[in-house]
Design a protein around this motif. Structure first.
Motif, PDB file in Angstrom:
ATOM      1  N   MET A   1      30.900  40.653 -23.955  1.00  9.18           N
ATOM      2  CA  MET A   1      30.119  39.669 -23.230  1.00  9.18           C
ATOM      3  C   MET A   1      28.648  39.880 -23.568  1.00  9.18           C
ATOM      4  O   MET A   1      28.182  41.000 -23.667  1.00  9.18           O
ATOM      5  N   ASN A   2      27.942  38.757 -23.743  1.00  7.46           N
ATOM      6  CA  ASN A   2      26.513  38.795 -24.038  1.00  7.46           C
ATOM      7  C   ASN A   2      25.713  38.101 -22.944  1.00  7.46           C
ATOM      8  O   ASN A   2      26.256  37.329 -22.154  1.00  7.46           O
ATOM      9  N   LYS A   3      24.436  38.377 -22.940  1.00 10.33           N
ATOM     10  CA  LYS A   3      23.545  37.718 -21.994  1.00 10.33           C
ATOM     11  C   LYS A   3      23.285  36.277 -22.423  1.00 10.33           C
ATOM     12  O   LYS A   3      23.391  35.943 -23.597  1.00 10.33           O
ATOM     13  N   VAL A   4      22.944  35.457 -21.465  1.00  8.20           N
ATOM     14  CA  VAL A   4      22.584  34.065 -21.698  1.00  8.20           C
ATOM     15  C   VAL A   4      21.137  33.881 -21.243  1.00  8.20           C
ATOM     16  O   VAL A   4      20.763  34.312 -20.154  1.00  8.20           O
ATOM     17  N   LYS A   5      20.344  33.273 -22.106  1.00  7.87           N
ATOM     18  CA  LYS A   5      18.947  32.990 -21.776  1.00  7.87           C
ATOM     19  C   LYS A   5      18.894  31.676 -21.002  1.00  7.87           C
ATOM     20  O   LYS A   5      19.420  30.658 -21.461  1.00  7.87           O
ATOM     21  N   ILE A   6      18.269  31.705 -19.837  1.00  9.28           N
ATOM     22  CA  ILE A   6      18.117  30.514 -18.991  1.00  9.28           C
ATOM     23  C   ILE A   6      16.631  30.182 -18.935  1.00  9.28           C
ATOM     24  O   ILE A   6      15.828  30.981 -18.452  1.00  9.28           O
ATOM     25  N   THR A   7      16.278  29.014 -19.445  1.00  9.47           N
ATOM     26  CA  THR A   7      14.886  28.569 -19.413  1.00  9.47           C
ATOM     27  C   THR A   7      14.781  27.377 -18.477  1.00  9.47           C
ATOM     28  O   THR A   7      15.553  26.427 -18.587  1.00  9.47           O
ATOM     29  N   VAL A   8      13.827  27.434 -17.560  1.00 11.61           N
ATOM     30  CA  VAL A   8      13.559  26.287 -16.696  1.00 11.61           C
ATOM     31  C   VAL A   8      12.763  25.288 -17.533  1.00 11.61           C
ATOM     32  O   VAL A   8      11.626  25.550 -17.907  1.00 11.61           O
ATOM     33  N   LEU A   9      13.399  24.165 -17.868  1.00  8.69           N
ATOM     34  CA  LEU A   9      12.716  23.157 -18.687  1.00  8.69           C
ATOM     35  C   LEU A   9      11.737  22.338 -17.864  1.00  8.69           C
ATOM     36  O   LEU A   9      10.613  22.089 -18.293  1.00  8.69           O
TER      37      LEU A   9
END
Length: 114
Positions: A1-9
């Motif tokens: 499992m890898n991390k997911v980048k979450i960007t507030v657009l």
């Protein structure tokens, strides 16, 4: 499992719905700001809105477990593998997120309770 980048657009506000249903002076959601970045895998990142997490976690989970190698929904949604554009479930002032699969390994950063 890898991390997911979450960007507030962006944070949004539907003025027509706000006028009809919102409290006086309602503006865009104050919980998150455009440009903020979070990393997640199996758990909600610290400082992330609980309600927004409930709306996007299934995409985070899928991307963390390798769905980033494929296009979501038969390729008729997002043209780039490993990307999802999602929003929270606030119908008057939704926050829009970009989720990106990464190759950063997820790590267990808490002690499970048994």
């Amino acid at each position: 499992m890898n991390k997911v980048k979450i960007t507030v657009l962006k944070t949004t506000l539907d003025p027509e719905l706000a006028d009809e249903y919102g409290v006086k002076g309602l503006g865009p959601c104050p919980m998150l700001k455009a440009g903020e970045i979070f990393y997640a895998d199996y758990a909600k990142p610290q400082g992330f809105c609980d309600e927004a997490w409930k709306a996007i976690y299934q995409y985070v989970f899928a991307l963390a477990h390798g769905a980033g190698n494929n296009l979501f929904y038969y390729g008729d949604w997002i043209r780039t593998p490993g990307i999802a554009i999602c929003s929270c479930n606030d119908g008057i002032r939704p926050v829009i997120f970009k989720l990106e699969a990464t190759d950063l390994p997820a790590t267990l950063d808490y002690t499970p309770v048994r």
